[in-house]
Design a protein around this motif. Structure first.
Motif: not given
Lengths: 326, 336
Positions: A106-108, A152, A154, B28, B30, B225, B242, B246-247
Motif C-alpha cells: 500500500p505504500v508504494h 497507489y 487503494h 509521497n 499519502l 505482498y 522496501r 516503509p509500512n
C-alpha cells in the motif's frame, strides 16, 4: 513442442500436527508442457495452494517439502542454492495470488512495484524500466497506463489491482505462470475479463499456465488439461473434454453435479456428503471412501492406484479399476 | 569551552534531518495528504509547537563576542534579543520597578515581564530558553531510540528463531527493571550533560517501540505482498527495507510524537533529582522549590517554568492524537 515447463514427481509437503508431521500434499505428480494450461481443481483445504507455493519453495514455516522432485524448465527447484532460486522466481516462473486487495504494497505506487519487478531480473535504467512498465500496463488492459503508474493501490479497483499483479508477474517474461485462484475475489464480469486476459497472454507469449481454482466454470473456459485434487492427492486427471465431459472418479462426478447451472432448473442440487477431512486424519485406503456413494469392500483398506483410461485420462478409484480389469 | 558549538551542531543536525524527512515525505501523496489533514485538524497546536521550535532554534545559534567587546561567554540569538546587561542583583516581581526584597531600584524597571530569579536573571528569557533543551531531549533521544527499536524489533519479528528469542529476552529484562533506577545508573556511568542524558533516555526508551515494531513485523511478513515479493525473487533484505519498514513508518511518526512529551517530562523528573540538563524547565522548577517556602512567596519562577512545560506538552499531545488519527490505518479506512 512437448518441452516440459513443469514436472513434479512424488511431491510431499508436511506440516507438524498432533501426531507427528502430517502430509498436506501426498505424493503428487504433475506435468505441464510449454504453452499448456493445466487447471488444478479441488475444494478448500485439499492442498492445492500448498502445491502451488511449494513449486517456488515458498511453503511457509513450519511446513516443509519432505520429498519429491520439482523441475521447472528442467531445472531442479529443490536442490537449487538460494541465490539461483531467487533468480528462478519471477523470471522462469511467476505467481499470481488470490487477493489482489492485499497483494500490492500500500505504500508504494503500483508503477514503482512493476519497476521493481522489472529491475530485479534485468539491468535496465529507471527510465527504461518505467517505459516498459507502461507497456506492460497497456498489455494487461489498464486504461491510461501512463497515469496509472503513479496511482497507489487503494486508488484502484479490485480488477485493476489484479491486472497490476499480472503485469508484475509478467515483468520478467516468465515461461510458467502459476495463478492461485486469480479471480476468486473478483466480480463475475471482472472474472471473465481477467480470464480472457490470461488466455490471450498465454497464447501470445507461449508460456505455460498452472491455474489453481475451485471453480469448474473457469476450468471449462481456459484449461487444456485438468487435474482434480482431493485430500492431498490427485484423484483424476486428463484433458478438459474428458474430465469435464466424461468424469470417471466419483469425486469429480460429485463436483460437477453440484454446479447450479448444470443441474436442471427446479431439481434439487446434489451435494457431496460430508466435508473434506483434515490433513491430520486422512482416511485410510481411498481417501474419498467415507463420502463416496459407491464405496465397496477394498476402499477403506487399500489405496487405489491409477487406472489409465486412455487418451491421457486416468483416475484413482477401485470401482474404475475393477471395471477396467474385468 | 567548545560545548556550545557541539550543542549548536546537534540541534542543526536535528533540524536538517527533520527538513530532509519532510522533503522526502512531501513527494509521497499519502504523506502529503496526511500532513494537510493534520494541519486542518490542529492548526493551533501545530502553531504553538512551531513557536517553541522557533525559540529553540533562536537559542541554538550562539557565538562568543570578539575580544574586548563585553561579554566573554557564548550568547545565542535569543539572548541577544534582550539587552546585554539584562540582569538584576536579586529577585524582582513581574513588571516591578524595584527589587522584591529591599526595594533597591532595578536597572531595567518594568521590563521583566515575569520577574527575575535569585540571581536576578530574567525569568521570561529563562523560560523561553528551556524550549531548546526540551526539543533537544525529545528529538535527539528519539533519534537514538527509534532506529534502535526498529533494528531490533524488525530483526526479531522478521527473522524469528534465536534472534527473536534474544531480543525478546533483552526487552523483557529492560521492562522488568525500574526505568528510573536504570536511567539514574546510566547517567551516573555516562556522566552528566545533555547528550549523556539523551543517550540514557534513548537506551532505556527503545524497548516499548521495539515490541510494537516486532509485533507489526510479525503481521507484515505474513501479508500477501511480502509473499508476492518473495515469489518474484526479491531478496530478504530488500523485502525488509522496501516492504516491511516503509509500512512501519506511520507507527514511527505516531510513536515519535506520542513519546516526545513523555521524554520531556522524564527530563523534568531527572532535573528534580539533580541529574537533568542545565537550563531546562525541570531545573527551573527544581530551583523554584525552595522559593515557595519564602515569605512573601516567590511564585513567578515556578509558574513560568511550569506553564512553558505545560504549554509544550499539551500542544504536542494534541498534535500527537491528531497524528494518530490521521495515520492509523484503521481510521484511514474510514476516511477513504
Amino acid at each position: 513442442m512437448s518441452e516440459r515447463a513443469l514436472e513434479v514427481e512424488g511431491l510431499v509437503v508436511t506440516f507438524p500436527g498432533e501426531t507427528g508431521r502430517t502430509p498436506v500434499v501426498d505424493h503428487l505428480d504433475l506435468v505441464l508442457d510449454a504453452g499448456e494450461t493445466l487447471a488444478l481443481v479441488g475444494e478448500s483445504g485439499c492442498g492445492k495452494s500448498m502445491t502451488a507455493l511449494s513449486l517456488l519453495r515458498l511453503v511457509p514455516k513450519p511446513g516443509r517439502i519432505e520429498e519429491g522432485r520439482i523441475r521447472i524448465e528442467g531445472q531442479d527447484v529443490l536442490s537449487l542454492p538460494i541465490a539461483d532460486l531467487r533468480s528462478l522466481r519471477g523470471r522462469r516462473a511467476a505467481m499470481i495470488f488470490q487477493e489482489p486487495m492485499t497483494s500490492l504494497n500500500p505504500v508504494h505506487t503500483v508503477g514503482a512495484q512493476v519497476v521493481e519487478a522489472i529491475r530485479l531480473h534485468e539491468r535496465v535504467s529507471a527510465g527504461e524500466a518505467r517505459r516498459r512498465a507502461g507497456e506492460l500496463f497497456a498489455r494487461v488492459g489498464i486504461p491510461d497506463p501512463g497515469a496509472r503508474l503513479d496511482a497507489y493501490p487503494h486508488q484502484l479497483s479490485g480488477g485493476m489491482k489484479q491486472r497490476v499483479m499480472i503485469a508484475i508477474a509478467l515483468a520478467a517474461k516468465p515461461r510458467l505462470l502459476i495463478a492461485d485462484e486469480p479471480t476468486t475475489a473478483l466480480d463475475v464480469t471482472i472474472q471473465a475479463q481477467i480470464l480472457d486476459l490470461l488466455r490471450d497472454l498465454r497464447r501470445d507469449s507461449g508460456m505455460a499456465l498452472l491455474l489453481i481454482t475451485h471453480d469448474l466454470g473457469i476450468v471449462n473456459e481456459v484449461a487444456d488439461r485438468v487435474a482434480v485434487m482431493y485430500a492431498g492427492q490427485l484423484v483424476e486427471q486428463g484433458s478438459r473434454e474428458a474430465v469435464l465431459g466424461k468424469p470417471r472418479h466419483p469425486y469429480t462426478q460429485g463436483l460437477l453435479r453440484s454446479i447450479p447451472a448444470r443441474a436442471a432448473r427446479g431439481a434439487r442440487l446434489t451435494e457431496i456428503r460430508g466435508s473434506v477431512p483434515s490433513a491430520s486424519a486422512w482416511p485410510t485406503g481411498c481417501r474419498f471412501h467415507p463420502r463416496c456413494p459407491i464405496a465397496f469392500e477394498p476402499c477403506p483398506r487399500i489405496d487405489p492406484g491409477w487406472t489409465e483410461l486412455g487418451g491421457g485420462q486416468r483416475a484413482r478409484c477401485h470401482a474404475i479399476a475393477r471395471e477396467f480389469s474385468a | 569551552m567548545e560545548s556550545h558549538v557541539w550543542v549548536n551542531c546537534a540541534v542543526a543536525l536535528l533540524v536538517l534531518a527533520a527538513l530532509a524527512a519532510a522533503w522526502r515525505l512531501r513527494r509521497n501523496v499519502l504523506w502529503r495528504e496526511a500532513g494537510r489533514e493534520l494541519w486542518r485538524r490542529r492548526p493551533f497546536a501545530l502553531a504553538i509547537v512551531g513557536l517553541y521550535t522557533l525559540f529553540a532554534l533562536l537559542d541554538s545559534v550562539s557565538w562568543v563576542d570578539a575580544a574586548g567587546a563585553g561579554v566573554r561567554e557564548p550568547r545565542s540569538l535569543l539572548v541577544r534579543a534582550f539587552p546585554a546587561d539584562f540582569q538584576e542583583a536579586s529577585y524582582s516581581a513581574p513588571l516591578a520597578d524595584v527589587e522584591f526584597y529591599g526595594g533597591e531600584p532595578l536597572t531595567h524597571p518594568g521590563a521583566h515581564w515575569l520577574g527575575t530569579d535569585i540571581l536576578g536573571r530574567d525569568v521570561f528569557l529563562q523560560a523561553l530558553r528551556g524550549a531548546r533543551v526540551a526539543l533537544l531531549v525529545g528529538g535527539l533521544t528519539s533519534l537514538i531510540a527509534i532506529p534502535l527499536a526498529l533494528l531490533f524489533g524488525v530483526a526479531a519479528g522478521y527473522r524469528g528463531g534465536w534472534v527473536d528469542d534474544v531480543v525478546v529476552f533483552v526487552i523483557s529484562i529492560l521492562f522488568a527493571m525500574p526505568g528510573l533506577l536504570l536511567l539514574i545508573a546510566l547517567i551516573m556511568a555516562l556522566g552528566r550533560g545533555p547528550v549523556q542524558v539523551c543517550v540514557a533516555l534513548g537506551v532505556t526508551g527503545w524497548v516499548s517501540f521495539a515490541r510494537l515494531a516486532r509485533g507489526e513485523t510479525l503481521k507484515l511478513r505474513e501479508l500477501d505482498y511480502v509473499q508476492a515479493a518473495r515469489a518474484l525473487g526479491v531478496s530478504e533484505l530488500r523485502i525488509v527495507l522496501r516492504h516491511v519498514v516503509p509500512n512501519l513508518m506511520h507507527l514511527v511518526v505516531i510513536t515519535f510524537v506520542l513519546t516526545f512529551s513523555g521524554l520531556v517530562l522524564s527530563e523534568a523528573v531527572l532535573s528534580w533529582l539533580g541529574l537533568g540538563i542545565d537550563g531546562s524547565w525541570g531545573q527551573m522548577i527544581d530551583q523554584a522549590r525552595d522559593e515557595l517556602s519564602r515569605d512573601p512567596i516567590i511564585w513567578w519562577n515556578l509558574t513560568a517554568a511550569s506553564a512553558a512545560l505545560f504549554g509544550l506538552i499539551l500542544a504536542v499531545n494534541l498534535v500527537g492524537d491528531a497524528v494518530r488519527d490521521v495515520l492509523d490505518p484503521r481510521t484511514l479506512r474510514e476516511r477513504a
